[in-house]
Design a protein around this motif. Sequence first.
Motif, PDB file in Angstrom:
ATOM      1  N   LEU A  97       0.820  -1.209   0.000  1.00 51.70           N
ATOM      2  CA  LEU A  97       0.000   0.000   0.000  1.00 51.70           C
ATOM      3  C   LEU A  97       0.857   1.263   0.000  1.00 51.70           C
ATOM      4  CD1 LEU A  97      -2.854  -0.949   2.488  1.00 51.70           C
ATOM      5  CD2 LEU A  97      -3.156  -0.238   0.096  1.00 51.70           C
ATOM      6  N   MET A  98       1.887   1.286   0.811  1.00 53.01           N
ATOM      7  CA  MET A  98       2.746   2.470   0.858  1.00 53.01           C
ATOM      8  C   MET A  98       3.397   2.721  -0.497  1.00 53.01           C
ATOM      9  SD  MET A  98       4.579   2.461   4.616  1.00 53.01           S
ATOM     10  CE  MET A  98       5.137   0.746   4.633  1.00 53.01           C
ATOM     11  N   GLY A  99       3.891   1.645  -1.115  1.00 54.89           N
ATOM     12  CA  GLY A  99       4.509   1.798  -2.424  1.00 54.89           C
ATOM     13  C   GLY A  99       3.530   2.308  -3.463  1.00 54.89           C
ATOM     14  N   LYS A 100       2.309   1.759  -3.440  1.00 52.59           N
ATOM     15  CA  LYS A 100       1.297   2.200  -4.398  1.00 52.59           C
ATOM     16  C   LYS A 100       0.912   3.657  -4.169  1.00 52.59           C
ATOM     17  CE  LYS A 100      -0.716  -2.383  -5.232  1.00 52.59           C
ATOM     18  NZ  LYS A 100      -1.796  -3.334  -4.866  1.00 52.59           N
ATOM     19  N   ALA A 101       0.785   4.058  -2.907  1.00 56.30           N
ATOM     20  CA  ALA A 101       0.412   5.432  -2.602  1.00 56.30           C
ATOM     21  C   ALA A 101       1.491   6.420  -3.034  1.00 56.30           C
ATOM     22  CB  ALA A 101       0.133   5.575  -1.106  1.00 56.30           C
ATOM     23  N   LEU A 102       2.743   6.027  -2.933  1.00 58.07           N
ATOM     24  CA  LEU A 102       3.859   6.908  -3.277  1.00 58.07           C
ATOM     25  C   LEU A 102       4.322   6.740  -4.720  1.00 58.07           C
ATOM     26  CD1 LEU A 102       5.977   6.443  -0.028  1.00 58.07           C
ATOM     27  CD2 LEU A 102       4.570   8.428  -0.632  1.00 58.07           C
ATOM     28  N   GLY A 103       3.827   5.683  -5.385  1.00 62.55           N
ATOM     29  CA  GLY A 103       4.234   5.427  -6.758  1.00 62.55           C
ATOM     30  C   GLY A 103       5.633   4.884  -6.886  1.00 62.55           C
ATOM     31  N   VAL A 104       6.097   4.123  -5.879  1.00 59.03           N
ATOM     32  CA  VAL A 104       7.450   3.562  -5.911  1.00 59.03           C
ATOM     33  C   VAL A 104       7.383   2.075  -5.572  1.00 59.03           C
ATOM     34  CG1 VAL A 104       8.529   5.741  -5.266  1.00 59.03           C
ATOM     35  CG2 VAL A 104       7.915   4.091  -3.476  1.00 59.03           C
ATOM     36  N   PRO A 105       8.339   1.268  -6.040  1.00 59.06           N
ATOM     37  CA  PRO A 105       8.368  -0.152  -5.664  1.00 59.06           C
ATOM     38  C   PRO A 105       8.711  -0.308  -4.187  1.00 59.06           C
ATOM     39  CG  PRO A 105      10.309   0.414  -6.942  1.00 59.06           C
ATOM     40  CD  PRO A 105       9.421   1.615  -6.987  1.00 59.06           C
ATOM     41  N   ALA A 106       8.259  -1.398  -3.605  1.00 61.03           N
ATOM     42  CA  ALA A 106       8.440  -1.610  -2.169  1.00 61.03           C
ATOM     43  C   ALA A 106       9.907  -1.595  -1.766  1.00 61.03           C
ATOM     44  CB  ALA A 106       7.789  -2.931  -1.752  1.00 61.03           C
ATOM     45  N   PHE A 107      10.814  -2.066  -2.629  1.00 60.19           N
ATOM     46  CA  PHE A 107      12.216  -2.107  -2.218  1.00 60.19           C
ATOM     47  C   PHE A 107      12.777  -0.712  -1.983  1.00 60.19           C
ATOM     48  CE2 PHE A 107      12.752  -2.127  -6.898  1.00 60.19           C
ATOM     49  CZ  PHE A 107      13.750  -1.176  -7.069  1.00 60.19           C
ATOM     50  N   ARG A 108      12.162   0.320  -2.587  1.00 61.81           N
ATOM     51  CA  ARG A 108      12.609   1.693  -2.342  1.00 61.81           C
ATOM     52  C   ARG A 108      12.295   2.134  -0.915  1.00 61.81           C
ATOM     53  NH1 ARG A 108      16.242   2.468  -6.211  1.00 61.81           N
ATOM     54  NH2 ARG A 108      15.381   2.174  -8.308  1.00 61.81           N
ATOM     55  N   ALA A 347       7.432  -1.037 -10.951  1.00 58.69           N
ATOM     56  CA  ALA A 347       5.999  -1.002 -10.642  1.00 58.69           C
ATOM     57  C   ALA A 347       5.809  -0.691  -9.162  1.00 58.69           C
ATOM     58  CB  ALA A 347       5.347  -2.336 -10.990  1.00 58.69           C
ATOM     59  N   PRO A 348       4.807   0.105  -8.815  1.00 55.01           N
ATOM     60  CA  PRO A 348       4.624   0.496  -7.416  1.00 55.01           C
ATOM     61  C   PRO A 348       4.236  -0.672  -6.521  1.00 55.01           C
ATOM     62  CG  PRO A 348       2.800   1.279  -8.759  1.00 55.01           C
ATOM     63  CD  PRO A 348       3.829   0.749  -9.704  1.00 55.01           C
ATOM     64  N   GLY A 349       4.618  -0.552  -5.249  1.00 59.79           N
ATOM     65  CA  GLY A 349       4.326  -1.604  -4.285  1.00 59.79           C
ATOM     66  C   GLY A 349       5.073  -2.888  -4.609  1.00 59.79           C
ATOM     67  N   LEU A 350       4.417  -4.008  -4.406  1.00 56.07           N
ATOM     68  CA  LEU A 350       5.017  -5.300  -4.750  1.00 56.07           C
ATOM     69  C   LEU A 350       5.018  -5.554  -6.247  1.00 56.07           C
ATOM     70  CD1 LEU A 350       3.470  -7.671  -2.016  1.00 56.07           C
ATOM     71  CD2 LEU A 350       5.715  -6.561  -1.984  1.00 56.07           C
ATOM     72  N   GLY A 351       4.187  -4.821  -6.982  1.00 55.93           N
ATOM     73  CA  GLY A 351       4.125  -5.012  -8.433  1.00 55.93           C
ATOM     74  C   GLY A 351       3.280  -6.193  -8.853  1.00 55.93           C
ATOM     75  N   VAL A 352       2.449  -6.705  -7.945  1.00 57.33           N
ATOM     76  CA  VAL A 352       1.613  -7.870  -8.264  1.00 57.33           C
ATOM     77  C   VAL A 352       0.146  -7.547  -7.982  1.00 57.33           C
ATOM     78  CG1 VAL A 352       3.482  -9.471  -7.726  1.00 57.33           C
ATOM     79  CG2 VAL A 352       1.786  -8.925  -5.965  1.00 57.33           C
ATOM     80  N   SER A 353      -0.732  -8.383  -8.528  1.00 59.94           N
ATOM     81  CA  SER A 353      -2.163  -8.296  -8.247  1.00 59.94           C
ATOM     82  C   SER A 353      -2.683  -9.715  -8.069  1.00 59.94           C
ATOM     83  CB  SER A 353      -2.897  -7.576  -9.379  1.00 59.94           C
ATOM     84  OG  SER A 353      -2.706  -8.247 -10.616  1.00 59.94           O
ATOM     85  N   LEU A 354      -3.961  -9.841  -7.729  1.00 61.67           N
ATOM     86  CA  LEU A 354      -4.596 -11.152  -7.604  1.00 61.67           C
ATOM     87  C   LEU A 354      -5.672 -11.293  -8.664  1.00 61.67           C
ATOM     88  CD1 LEU A 354      -5.076 -11.495  -3.723  1.00 61.67           C
ATOM     89  CD2 LEU A 354      -3.189 -12.357  -5.122  1.00 61.67           C
ATOM     90  N   ASP A 355      -5.730 -12.474  -9.291  1.00 59.03           N
ATOM     91  CA  ASP A 355      -6.767 -12.771 -10.270  1.00 59.03           C
ATOM     92  C   ASP A 355      -7.830 -13.628  -9.575  1.00 59.03           C
ATOM     93  OD1 ASP A 355      -8.347 -13.881 -12.349  1.00 59.03           O
ATOM     94  OD2 ASP A 355      -6.728 -13.602 -13.789  1.00 59.03           O
TER      95      ASP A 355
END
Length: 386
Positions: A97-108, A347-355
């Motif tokens: 969530l933090m990565g998605k909100a900031l537009g950065v990948p989680a490793f950042r 890709a922001p956050g973990l870069g994954v989604s769920l199908d």
Amino acid sequence: MRITDLRTHVLFDGWRNLVFVELETDSGLTGIGEATLANRTEAVVAYLHGSASRHVTGADPFDVELLWRRLYLGDFIRGGMDACAGLSAIDIACHDLMGKALGVPAFRLLGGACRESVPCYANGWYTVARDPDAVAERAREVVARGYGALKLDPFGSGAGELTRRERALSVAIVRAVREAIGPDVEIYVEAHGRFVPAEAIRICRLLEPLEIGWMEEPCSWDDPLAWREVRERVGIPIAGGEHFCTRHGFRAVIENRCVDILQPDVLYCGGLSELRKLAAWADAYGLRVAPHNSQGPVCTAATVHAALGIPNLKVVEVFDDFVPPFVRQAVPGCPMVEGGRMALTEAPGLGVSLDGRVIAEHPGAPGHFDLWAEAWERRFRAPGAG
């Protein structure tokens, strides 16, 4: 941004249930985590939903340390892999969530990257008869895919100590793999905590001429000082740590120098927040870190995000290449192994989604995975089978 709901999704992958977690927020963003724990699906799911109303809903995912502390200490009764699987999943989802909100990948958010990609080793590939030739042939196929390292448990249903026949067969399997893949590919041997110290020492000495990279959890994780006893008497590095939860569970292992390679699992150690701290602590003791990663693709994504920024990283475990294709299809965006390594995008956050459609087609199923049963390594079965 506040968390408004927690949802769980269970997918049967052919031998165990994978548990995925979503945190919904009032911003419209959704964070993804994973809480897979073999043979404990019901307990983990119940813990997650019970914790949601007490601690999670209404929390700000950016206050991840506060939320972590509330989850760990707030119920007074704490610890254990069930609870830590749930805690870890929530921590991972907050980083997403933090990565998605900031537009950065989680490793950042974890200190950035020390490397462009992480080295990987293959596990879960030896789902064949426990025969030296059969396992060696499968090992050749793994190396042909670009892997420069692989791991196996050759010990069948062994426990305590092996018979002469079983010991000879186990060593013969590793020898056949070494002869098949040559001297330049790393072989790691997994013992799953099967042996008493004397037997573990005996087996390690038999394996020493084969130049294996480590012996993993040679004795029960209930007694990590037994690992130190083995470590002090053999010439093979000792690895372990997948079953320990939070810094408190790792204290005896690190401070007593029970291992050469520490193996925290991001799904059980306390999530990304705790894995980073454990890696730094291990570095102070001269330990390499090889994160355990035998769960689902969300776990893999979280592990690679952490591994990119661990200075004392050794290698990352990968199961995902050796499961049915629908498992990866259920998690679009999950990282892939290329040339024995994994890299991430921006890709922001973990870069994954769920199908959800794929998950619904393979719903959770009852069952029991028994590492002490004959032919456990064949593992895949029909849903609901014993």
